[in-house]
Design a protein around this motif. Structure first.
Motif, PDB file in Angstrom:
ATOM      1  N   GLU A  33       0.819  -1.210   0.000  1.00 16.09           N
ATOM      2  CA  GLU A  33       0.000   0.000   0.000  1.00 16.09           C
ATOM      3  C   GLU A  33       0.854   1.262   0.000  1.00 16.09           C
ATOM      4  OE1 GLU A  33      -2.958   0.062   3.004  1.00 16.09           O
ATOM      5  OE2 GLU A  33      -4.016  -1.712   2.229  1.00 16.09           O
ATOM      6  N   GLN A  34       2.026   1.198   0.582  1.00  9.14           N
ATOM      7  CA  GLN A  34       2.935   2.338   0.541  1.00  9.14           C
ATOM      8  C   GLN A  34       4.366   1.832   0.703  1.00  9.14           C
ATOM      9  OE1 GLN A  34       1.580   4.878   3.680  1.00  9.14           O
ATOM     10  NE2 GLN A  34       2.492   3.657   5.309  1.00  9.14           N
ATOM     11  N   GLY A  35       5.303   2.649   0.285  1.00  6.54           N
ATOM     12  CA  GLY A  35       6.693   2.228   0.377  1.00  6.54           C
ATOM     13  C   GLY A  35       7.648   3.383   0.195  1.00  6.54           C
ATOM     14  N   ARG A  36       8.873   3.160   0.581  1.00  2.00           N
ATOM     15  CA  ARG A  36       9.945   4.154   0.425  1.00  2.00           C
ATOM     16  C   ARG A  36      11.165   3.435  -0.132  1.00  2.00           C
ATOM     17  NH1 ARG A  36      11.007   9.229   2.910  1.00  2.00           N
ATOM     18  NH2 ARG A  36      13.228   9.769   2.931  1.00  2.00           N
ATOM     19  N   ILE A  37      11.781   4.026  -1.135  1.00  2.00           N
ATOM     20  CA  ILE A  37      12.929   3.408  -1.791  1.00  2.00           C
ATOM     21  C   ILE A  37      14.108   4.367  -1.682  1.00  2.00           C
ATOM     22  CG2 ILE A  37      13.772   2.306  -3.892  1.00  2.00           C
ATOM     23  CD1 ILE A  37      10.854   2.184  -4.847  1.00  2.00           C
ATOM     24  N   GLU A  38      15.240   3.855  -1.203  1.00  7.58           N
ATOM     25  CA  GLU A  38      16.440   4.668  -1.056  1.00  7.58           C
ATOM     26  C   GLU A  38      17.629   3.939  -1.668  1.00  7.58           C
ATOM     27  OE1 GLU A  38      16.771   5.216   3.127  1.00  7.58           O
ATOM     28  OE2 GLU A  38      15.283   6.825   3.204  1.00  7.58           O
ATOM     29  N   HIS A  71       6.033  10.302  -4.693  1.00  8.18           N
ATOM     30  CA  HIS A  71       6.636  11.566  -4.265  1.00  8.18           C
ATOM     31  C   HIS A  71       8.129  11.493  -4.564  1.00  8.18           C
ATOM     32  CE1 HIS A  71       7.905  14.389  -0.726  1.00  8.18           C
ATOM     33  NE2 HIS A  71       7.991  14.993  -1.900  1.00  8.18           N
ATOM     34  N   LEU A  72       8.585  12.351  -5.469  1.00  3.28           N
ATOM     35  CA  LEU A  72       9.997  12.393  -5.832  1.00  3.28           C
ATOM     36  C   LEU A  72      10.708  13.312  -4.851  1.00  3.28           C
ATOM     37  CD1 LEU A  72      12.082  11.450  -7.981  1.00  3.28           C
ATOM     38  CD2 LEU A  72      11.584  13.560  -9.220  1.00  3.28           C
ATOM     39  N   ILE A  73      11.403  12.732  -3.882  1.00  2.00           N
ATOM     40  CA  ILE A  73      12.056  13.530  -2.840  1.00  2.00           C
ATOM     41  C   ILE A  73      13.327  14.166  -3.380  1.00  2.00           C
ATOM     42  CG2 ILE A  73      13.086  13.462  -0.538  1.00  2.00           C
ATOM     43  CD1 ILE A  73      11.218  11.082   0.042  1.00  2.00           C
ATOM     44  N   SER A  74      14.201  13.369  -3.962  1.00  2.00           N
ATOM     45  CA  SER A  74      15.343  13.916  -4.706  1.00  2.00           C
ATOM     46  C   SER A  74      14.926  13.916  -6.172  1.00  2.00           C
ATOM     47  CB  SER A  74      16.592  13.071  -4.476  1.00  2.00           C
ATOM     48  OG  SER A  74      16.313  11.709  -4.734  1.00  2.00           O
ATOM     49  N   GLY A  75      15.780  14.367  -7.042  1.00  2.60           N
ATOM     50  CA  GLY A  75      15.391  14.417  -8.444  1.00  2.60           C
ATOM     51  C   GLY A  75      16.560  14.161  -9.366  1.00  2.60           C
ATOM     52  N   LYS A  76      16.773  12.897  -9.740  1.00  6.66           N
ATOM     53  CA  LYS A  76      17.875  12.533 -10.617  1.00  6.66           C
ATOM     54  C   LYS A  76      17.341  11.834 -11.861  1.00  6.66           C
ATOM     55  CE  LYS A  76      20.876  13.995  -7.606  1.00  6.66           C
ATOM     56  NZ  LYS A  76      21.614  15.258  -7.849  1.00  6.66           N
ATOM     57  N   THR A  77      18.182  11.752 -12.877  1.00 10.44           N
ATOM     58  CA  THR A  77      17.806  11.142 -14.151  1.00 10.44           C
ATOM     59  C   THR A  77      17.251   9.730 -13.960  1.00 10.44           C
ATOM     60  OG1 THR A  77      19.540  12.408 -15.262  1.00 10.44           O
ATOM     61  CG2 THR A  77      18.648  10.520 -16.443  1.00 10.44           C
ATOM     62  N   HIS A  78      16.057   9.498 -14.507  1.00  3.99           N
ATOM     63  CA  HIS A  78      15.418   8.174 -14.513  1.00  3.99           C
ATOM     64  C   HIS A  78      15.151   7.626 -13.122  1.00  3.99           C
ATOM     65  CE1 HIS A  78      17.383   7.353 -18.743  1.00  3.99           C
ATOM     66  NE2 HIS A  78      16.613   8.426 -18.721  1.00  3.99           N
ATOM     67  N   GLN A  79      15.152   8.484 -12.100  1.00  2.00           N
ATOM     68  CA  GLN A  79      15.103   7.995 -10.721  1.00  2.00           C
ATOM     69  C   GLN A  79      13.887   7.120 -10.424  1.00  2.00           C
ATOM     70  OE1 GLN A  79      15.740  10.893  -7.567  1.00  2.00           O
ATOM     71  NE2 GLN A  79      14.307   9.810  -6.245  1.00  2.00           N
ATOM     72  N   ILE A  80      12.689   7.618 -10.712  1.00  2.00           N
ATOM     73  CA  ILE A  80      11.488   6.849 -10.402  1.00  2.00           C
ATOM     74  C   ILE A  80      11.469   5.546 -11.187  1.00  2.00           C
ATOM     75  CG2 ILE A  80       8.960   6.812 -10.574  1.00  2.00           C
ATOM     76  CD1 ILE A  80       8.963   9.791 -10.023  1.00  2.00           C
ATOM     77  N   ARG A  81      11.889   5.615 -12.437  1.00  2.00           N
ATOM     78  CA  ARG A  81      11.850   4.433 -13.305  1.00  2.00           C
ATOM     79  C   ARG A  81      12.746   3.318 -12.772  1.00  2.00           C
ATOM     80  NH1 ARG A  81      13.203   7.153 -18.949  1.00  2.00           N
ATOM     81  NH2 ARG A  81      12.996   5.007 -19.707  1.00  2.00           N
ATOM     82  N   VAL A 124      19.576   9.046  -3.560  1.00  3.79           N
ATOM     83  CA  VAL A 124      18.237   9.336  -4.068  1.00  3.79           C
ATOM     84  C   VAL A 124      17.195   8.714  -3.143  1.00  3.79           C
ATOM     85  CG1 VAL A 124      18.829   9.633  -6.510  1.00  3.79           C
ATOM     86  CG2 VAL A 124      18.454   7.336  -5.605  1.00  3.79           C
ATOM     87  N   GLN A 125      16.013   9.363  -3.120  1.00  2.00           N
ATOM     88  CA  GLN A 125      14.913   8.892  -2.290  1.00  2.00           C
ATOM     89  C   GLN A 125      13.592   9.113  -3.014  1.00  2.00           C
ATOM     90  OE1 GLN A 125      14.990  10.846   1.530  1.00  2.00           O
ATOM     91  NE2 GLN A 125      17.203  10.622   1.736  1.00  2.00           N
ATOM     92  N   SER A 126      12.736   8.115  -2.959  1.00  2.00           N
ATOM     93  CA  SER A 126      11.379   8.211  -3.478  1.00  2.00           C
ATOM     94  C   SER A 126      10.455   7.515  -2.495  1.00  2.00           C
ATOM     95  CB  SER A 126      11.247   7.533  -4.850  1.00  2.00           C
ATOM     96  OG  SER A 126      12.155   8.053  -5.787  1.00  2.00           O
ATOM     97  N   GLU A 127       9.208   7.958  -2.441  1.00  4.86           N
ATOM     98  CA  GLU A 127       8.210   7.248  -1.665  1.00  4.86           C
ATOM     99  C   GLU A 127       6.915   7.205  -2.468  1.00  4.86           C
ATOM    100  OE1 GLU A 127       8.021   9.367   1.998  1.00  4.86           O
ATOM    101  OE2 GLU A 127       6.914  11.070   1.159  1.00  4.86           O
ATOM    102  N   TYR A 128       6.091   6.193  -2.212  1.00  2.11           N
ATOM    103  CA  TYR A 128       4.869   6.061  -2.994  1.00  2.11           C
ATOM    104  C   TYR A 128       3.711   5.616  -2.119  1.00  2.11           C
ATOM    105  CZ  TYR A 128       5.654   0.981  -2.920  1.00  2.11           C
ATOM    106  OH  TYR A 128       5.836  -0.318  -2.524  1.00  2.11           O
ATOM    107  N   ARG A 129       2.501   5.883  -2.645  1.00  5.36           N
ATOM    108  CA  ARG A 129       1.265   5.406  -2.044  1.00  5.36           C
ATOM    109  C   ARG A 129       0.443   4.753  -3.142  1.00  5.36           C
ATOM    110  NH1 ARG A 129      -3.621   8.252  -1.460  1.00  5.36           N
ATOM    111  NH2 ARG A 129      -2.574  10.217  -1.908  1.00  5.36           N
ATOM    112  N   ARG A 130      -0.029   3.546  -2.898  1.00  2.00           N
ATOM    113  CA  ARG A 130      -0.833   2.862  -3.914  1.00  2.00           C
ATOM    114  C   ARG A 130      -2.247   3.421  -3.905  1.00  2.00           C
ATOM    115  NH1 ARG A 130      -1.598  -3.238  -2.919  1.00  2.00           N
ATOM    116  NH2 ARG A 130      -3.516  -2.532  -1.900  1.00  2.00           N
TER     117      ARG A 130
END
Length: 355
Positions: free
Chosen positions: A203-208, A257-267, A233-239
């Motif tokens: 349902e939710q998560g954080r990726i570092e 939620h894109l916390i940092s912002g780097k090339t292709h980060q979310i992908r 880099v850091q991203s978090e999401y909610r389903r």
């Protein structure tokens, strides 16, 4: 001799930087020589070039008109007439005019809902970009002239991958562009993306982690340690929704939620946890992408910059009137097969809000 009165779009930068823009064909040594000889003066006095310009300053350049013609070449928007016409043609998508993709505009900035396939900024390939099309738009409105481009060029403050859709910030004035750039650097502007990924996520998560870029392959790689020039880099999401497509293809719709912002980060982040974005040609499932292309015509990744949240600006800020305001952009039609009705924008609406 020419006189240049410093306006708000020239103020706040060093004199030598402005001279390089205005006399764009002059070498640095020539500029400093002209300053030493007082062929270029600031407010009637000799200048070194290190002075920080203020609005109202007067710059005098004692050159012949023939010299000006050689040193002040006009700044091109696109290199050839053919490319310019192609740029105008690509300013329309599915019958939409360029202006219909403007989510918000005022005297300082413009927010544009970028379609897939369009560059954020020119990459030297000759293909049109949002940056160039916004310049065309301002010139056609009469808000921008070629003479102004000699000392200041409005531009986009953030970037999106070519096949990622959604909100781009375009600064019309130097103070606005500087403030937007500062906020993006300090990560005070909230950036939220809509993504459709393979499988059912938590349902939710954080990726570092740390991203390392391979410029030769135009790919990034996620690693656990800060080695080899990798950036944290850091991203978090909610389903928002989990569903099944035809032939039992499970998917999830995420608000990221894109916390940092780097090339292709979310992908690369989502691919690293076995939930690649549908349609992603670099980090996704190629066999599944081919199947989706045959069935739905999907040709680009389902990643959309849907929301920007501005911070609380100081009262004396140029952008104080935007304090704590949010802006939303509708996702493209390619998202609709994966979105339940409550997440779809109203018919004819350009705004898309996720409660």
């Amino acid at each position: 001799m020419r006189e240049l009165r410093i306006g708000e779009n020239e103020a706040g930068q060093r004199l030598d930087k402005l001279l390089r823009k205005y006399l764009r064909r002059a070498e640095n040594g020539f500029l400093y020589k002209m300053l030493r000889k007082k062929n270029i003066t600031l407010n009637g006095r000799k200048a070194s070039g290190k002075e920080l310009l203020k609005e109202g300053d007067l710059l005098k350049l004692f050159f012949s008109e023939e010299s000006f013609q050689k040193l002040c070449a006009p700044l091109p928007l696109l290199s050839e007439t053919k490319e310019r016409e192609e740029g105008r043609a690509q300013a329309e998508w599915e019958g939409e005019a360029f202006s219909s993709r403007i989510v918000y505009e005022d005297e300082n900035l413009l927010l544009f809902n970028k379609p897939a396939g369009l560059l954020s900024q020119s990459d030297g390939s000759g293909l049109p970009s949002v940056n160039e099309l916004c310049l065309f738009y301002l010139m056609e409105k009469g808000e921008l002239g070629r003479e102004q481009l000699a000392s200041f060029r409005p531009g986009v403050a953030n970037r999106l991958d070519r096949n990622t859709t959604g909100l781009l910030l375009f600064g019309k004035t130097l103070p606005a562009l500087q403030e937007l750039s500062f906020c993006l650097k300090k990560r005070t502007i909230g950036k939220y993306y809509l993504a459709v990924v393979l499988g059912h996520t938590p349902e939710q998560g954080r990726i570092e982690g740390f991203l390392r870029k391979d410029p030769d392959k135009n790919r990034v790689f996620l690693q656990e340690e800060a080695s080899g020039g990798a950036k944290e880099v850091q991203s978090e999401y909610r389903r928002l929704f989990a569903g099944e497509s035809g032939e039992q293809i499970s998917f999830s719709v995420l608000l990221v939620h894109l916390i940092s912002g780097k090339t292709h980060q979310i992908r690369v982040h989502l691919a690293s946890v076995s939930h690649p974005i549908l349609g992603d040609p670099k980090y996704g499932d190629r066999d599944l992408n081919r199947l989706l292309q045959k069935r739905t015509g999907l040709r680009s990744q389902l990643l959309h910059a849907c929301e920007l949240r501005f911070p609380k600006f100081p009262e004396d800020s140029r952008l104080s009137y935007l304090s704590e305001k949010s802006f939303y952009a509708s996702p493209p039609r390619s998202f609709l097969p994966f979105l339940p009705k409550k997440y779809r924008p109203p018919e004819g609406s350009r705004l898309f809000q996720i409660k």
